[in-house]
Design a protein around this motif. Structure first.
Motif, PDB file in Angstrom:
ATOM      1  N   TYR A  46       7.680   8.092   5.440  1.00  0.00           N
ATOM      2  CA  TYR A  46       7.288   6.703   5.197  1.00  0.00           C
ATOM      3  C   TYR A  46       6.766   6.530   3.778  1.00  0.00           C
ATOM      4  CZ  TYR A  46       4.542   2.415   5.407  1.00  0.00           C
ATOM      5  OH  TYR A  46       4.008   1.187   5.140  1.00  0.00           O
ATOM      6  N   LEU A  47       5.898   7.436   3.349  1.00  0.00           N
ATOM      7  CA  LEU A  47       5.338   7.341   2.005  1.00  0.00           C
ATOM      8  C   LEU A  47       6.394   7.618   0.938  1.00  0.00           C
ATOM      9  CD1 LEU A  47       1.867   9.029   2.550  1.00  0.00           C
ATOM     10  CD2 LEU A  47       2.373   6.596   2.310  1.00  0.00           C
ATOM     11  N   LYS A  48       7.331   8.519   1.232  1.00  0.00           N
ATOM     12  CA  LYS A  48       8.409   8.802   0.283  1.00  0.00           C
ATOM     13  C   LYS A  48       9.288   7.561   0.108  1.00  0.00           C
ATOM     14  CE  LYS A  48      10.389  12.681   1.004  1.00  0.00           C
ATOM     15  NZ  LYS A  48      11.290  13.713   1.522  1.00  0.00           N
ATOM     16  N   GLY A  49       9.603   6.878   1.212  1.00  0.00           N
ATOM     17  CA  GLY A  49      10.394   5.662   1.128  1.00  0.00           C
ATOM     18  C   GLY A  49       9.668   4.542   0.439  1.00  0.00           C
ATOM     19  N   LYS A  50       8.375   4.441   0.663  1.00  0.00           N
ATOM     20  CA  LYS A  50       7.561   3.406   0.013  1.00  0.00           C
ATOM     21  C   LYS A  50       7.472   3.658  -1.489  1.00  0.00           C
ATOM     22  CE  LYS A  50       3.335   0.883   0.876  1.00  0.00           C
ATOM     23  NZ  LYS A  50       2.135   0.775   1.667  1.00  0.00           N
ATOM     24  N   LYS A  51       7.337   4.924  -1.883  1.00  0.00           N
ATOM     25  CA  LYS A  51       7.259   5.260  -3.307  1.00  0.00           C
ATOM     26  C   LYS A  51       8.589   4.994  -3.994  1.00  0.00           C
ATOM     27  CE  LYS A  51       6.077   9.101  -6.334  1.00  0.00           C
ATOM     28  NZ  LYS A  51       5.733  10.517  -6.411  1.00  0.00           N
ATOM     29  N   ASN A  55       9.473   2.113  -7.109  1.00  0.00           N
ATOM     30  CA  ASN A  55      10.064   2.471  -8.401  1.00  0.00           C
ATOM     31  C   ASN A  55      11.283   1.617  -8.721  1.00  0.00           C
ATOM     32  OD1 ASN A  55       8.143   4.414  -8.850  1.00  0.00           O
ATOM     33  ND2 ASN A  55       9.399   6.102  -8.101  1.00  0.00           N
ATOM     34  N   GLN A  56      11.968   1.098  -7.745  1.00  0.00           N
ATOM     35  CA  GLN A  56      13.165   0.305  -7.972  1.00  0.00           C
ATOM     36  C   GLN A  56      12.846  -1.144  -8.308  1.00  0.00           C
ATOM     37  OE1 GLN A  56      15.564   0.817  -4.501  1.00  0.00           O
ATOM     38  NE2 GLN A  56      16.235   2.872  -5.060  1.00  0.00           N
ATOM     39  N   ASP A  57      11.637  -1.590  -8.014  1.00  0.00           N
ATOM     40  CA  ASP A  57      11.281  -2.986  -8.269  1.00  0.00           C
ATOM     41  C   ASP A  57      11.115  -3.265  -9.696  1.00  0.00           C
ATOM     42  OD1 ASP A  57      11.440  -3.662  -5.666  1.00  0.00           O
ATOM     43  OD2 ASP A  57       9.301  -3.474  -5.261  1.00  0.00           O
TER      44      ASP A  57
END
Length: 57
Positions: A46-51, A55-57
Motif C-alpha cells: 500500500y505504501l509503495k503504491g502510494k509513494k 511521484n507521478q503527480d
C-alpha cells in the motif's frame, strides 16, 4: 509417612501444562507470525503504491 516435598514430587501436569495447551500455543505462534507477515506485506504494498502515485503527480 514422609511429608510432601514438591521438589521431588513434581509432574508435568502440576503447572497446568497439557498437550492441548502446548499445541494451542504452537498453533497460535504460527498463525500470529503468518498474520504479522501478511499485514506487513499488505502495508508495504500500500505504501509503495502510494509513494509511486505521489511521484507521478
Amino acid at each position: 509417612m514422609d511429608p510432601f516435598d514438591p521438589a521431588i514430587h513434581y509432574g508435568p501436569n502440576d503447572a497446568g501444562v497439557s498437550a492441548l495447551s502446548i499445541t494451542l500455543v504452537v498453533i497460535g505462534l504460527l498463525v500470529g507470525s503468518w498474520a504479522f507477515g501478511a499485514l506487513y506485506g499488505i502495508l508495504s504494498n500500500y505504501l509503495k503504491g502510494k509513494k509511486k502515485g505521489n511521484n507521478q503527480d
